[in-house]
Design a protein around this motif. Sequence first.
Motif, mmCIF file in Angstrom:
data_model
loop_
_atom_site.group_PDB
_atom_site.id
_atom_site.type_symbol
_atom_site.label_atom_id
_atom_site.label_comp_id
_atom_site.label_asym_id
_atom_site.label_seq_id
_atom_site.Cartn_x
_atom_site.Cartn_y
_atom_site.Cartn_z
ATOM 1 N N THR A 513 5.883 7.192 11.094
ATOM 2 C CA THR A 513 6.580 6.788 9.864
ATOM 3 C C THR A 513 7.528 5.652 10.204
ATOM 4 O OG1 THR A 513 8.390 8.328 10.168
ATOM 5 C CG2 THR A 513 6.564 9.108 8.833
ATOM 6 N N GLN A 521 12.863 4.035 2.075
ATOM 7 C CA GLN A 521 11.452 4.411 1.901
ATOM 8 C C GLN A 521 10.764 4.558 3.256
ATOM 9 O OE1 GLN A 521 9.678 1.677 -0.800
ATOM 10 N NE2 GLN A 521 10.464 2.822 -2.550
ATOM 11 N N SER A 523 7.070 4.697 5.224
ATOM 12 C CA SER A 523 5.635 4.434 5.062
ATOM 13 C C SER A 523 4.940 4.773 6.381
ATOM 14 C CB SER A 523 5.404 2.966 4.696
ATOM 15 O OG SER A 523 6.177 2.144 5.525
ATOM 16 N N ARG A 524 3.652 5.104 6.297
ATOM 17 C CA ARG A 524 2.926 5.428 7.537
ATOM 18 C C ARG A 524 2.214 4.172 8.023
ATOM 19 N NH1 ARG A 524 3.684 10.560 9.103
ATOM 20 N NH2 ARG A 524 2.667 10.222 11.089
#
Length: 541
Positions: A513, A521, A523-524
């Motif tokens: 991540t 936020q 995100s992968r």
Amino acid sequence: MKSMEKIVSLCKRRGFLFQSSEIYGGVQGFWDYGPLGVELKRNLKEAWWNDMLTSHNELVTSADTPSTYEMVGLDSTIIMHPQVWKCSGHFDLFHDHMIDCPEAKRRYRFDQVRGRWVEYQDKKIFVATMAEAAEEADDVRRRGMKFFKLRNKDADKMTLGSESITLDQLDSTTDVLGPDAKSLDTLTEPREFNLMFKTTLGALGGEDDVTFLRPETAQGIFVNFKNVLDSSRVRVPFGIGQVGKSFRNEITPRNFTFRSREFEQMEIEFFCHPDQSQDWYRFWRDRRLAWYTSLGLSSESLIMREHHTEELAHYSIGTADIEYAFPFLPEGEYGELEGIAHRGDFDLRSHMEGKLDPQTPKGQRMEVELGADGKPKHRGSGKDLSYRDELTGERYIPHVIEPSAGADRGALAFICEAYSEDEAPDEKGKMQTRTVMKLNPRLAPIKAAVFPLVKKDGMPEVAKDIYGELKKHMNVFYDEKGAVGRRYRRQDEAGTPYCITVDTESLSEKTVTVRDRDSLQQSRVRIDDLVAEITQRIESH
Ligand code: GAP
């Protein structure tokens, strides 16, 4: 709430800035950059060098640019021939007016001493203070009461002027209580004080060996003008940029690093045809202002202020300052971040012919001051520093536009702008106030932090591999201690824009991540794409 107190405390706690020689009680006007601060300042100087010099493309011209131009760099010495400072005007003209208080054994810059009227019974005095604007009224009240020997319960018997004024606005008959004095009228008349640090060359140290630490990097550029012209292919219009230390024996260094005695400058001397100089002056004013906003200073906190004629430095025929609303200033006031000066041909001409007469009105200072023997008093180099245009055959002394920025003031402005407090969920999902340095990723000291979610199951090994890979490209931090939420908080305070966490999915799916500092936020991202992804995110700013 943003306050200077909180900013200074964070700078010390997290290793942005320390007082110089702190273990010996410190030395006023000198500051050391800690592990985070040094990276921030290096990134700022690097951004300036890159954006102004190396990435400048001479072939590109835009509608706003008077014509194409070139940029080159220079690194000149701090100690130069003493004649440099005579011809530059610094030897005779670079001074502040200062006043002394023999009682308190203190010295102040005349224009910085402010204060208020204080009246008790039929006696009215002016109480001067060096306190910061926010504390000024309290300091004047406290010292006024002490002077009149009043107790707290009698405080309302003393009246305090509502307006803060400077000492130079008073007439000489006024009774003044100096900023650190106990009795009235201890302050001396203002005297001139040269701001250059003196030093001596060699072991003998006679009067002839006296020279100075440079008070600006600019003169190193002017005295190398011919060397640069003769050794590179540059043609007018072109600019020479330099970053380096400057020294000024400021009478009252103050406001954290804002007014220091040792500081760094990032200066450009831009040489152009006299007929085009006003266009270039406008060009550089716009370009430099846009640079600060591109790196994250908000345009509401910045102003461009044109100097009045009486404010102009001895060399200048026009100057505009880019000023920033530093939090140590009262609401609505701004402090200088950078000056963009139109220096005319003052410097090249004086290094060629000799020092110019300071009494001559600005704009006409082309005369050489003569000594009793009829020869120029401060002789210039005698070298021809004019320029010959190969295409037209015209010979002239170029005019100079000088965008002169302070690296320390810049770093301080970006620190002040970045400091924020907002609400973010802690590790248990509870909303908590977090302190976050919202630095532009290009300036951030640490670009990314890598965490294993837990210290087992092979996660530290994967995280360390990622850390090793990223470290080849940027400054990265590895942390496996404590709850992950707390690790995020520590990086928020350091201004780290991206936190990369290795979790169970990382082991099976080869992804991690990436948490964004500002939006929070996550995100992968595939581990194999991390270097490209983080680099791209930084460069997009
Ligand atoms: N060559 C022109 C020149 O030196 P200046 O306005 O005296 O002009 C340029 O200085 C910049 O250098 C200022 O805008 C400020 O950012 C920085 N500077 C000047 N004096 C400083 C000080 N005492 N401490 C920190 N920065 C300073």
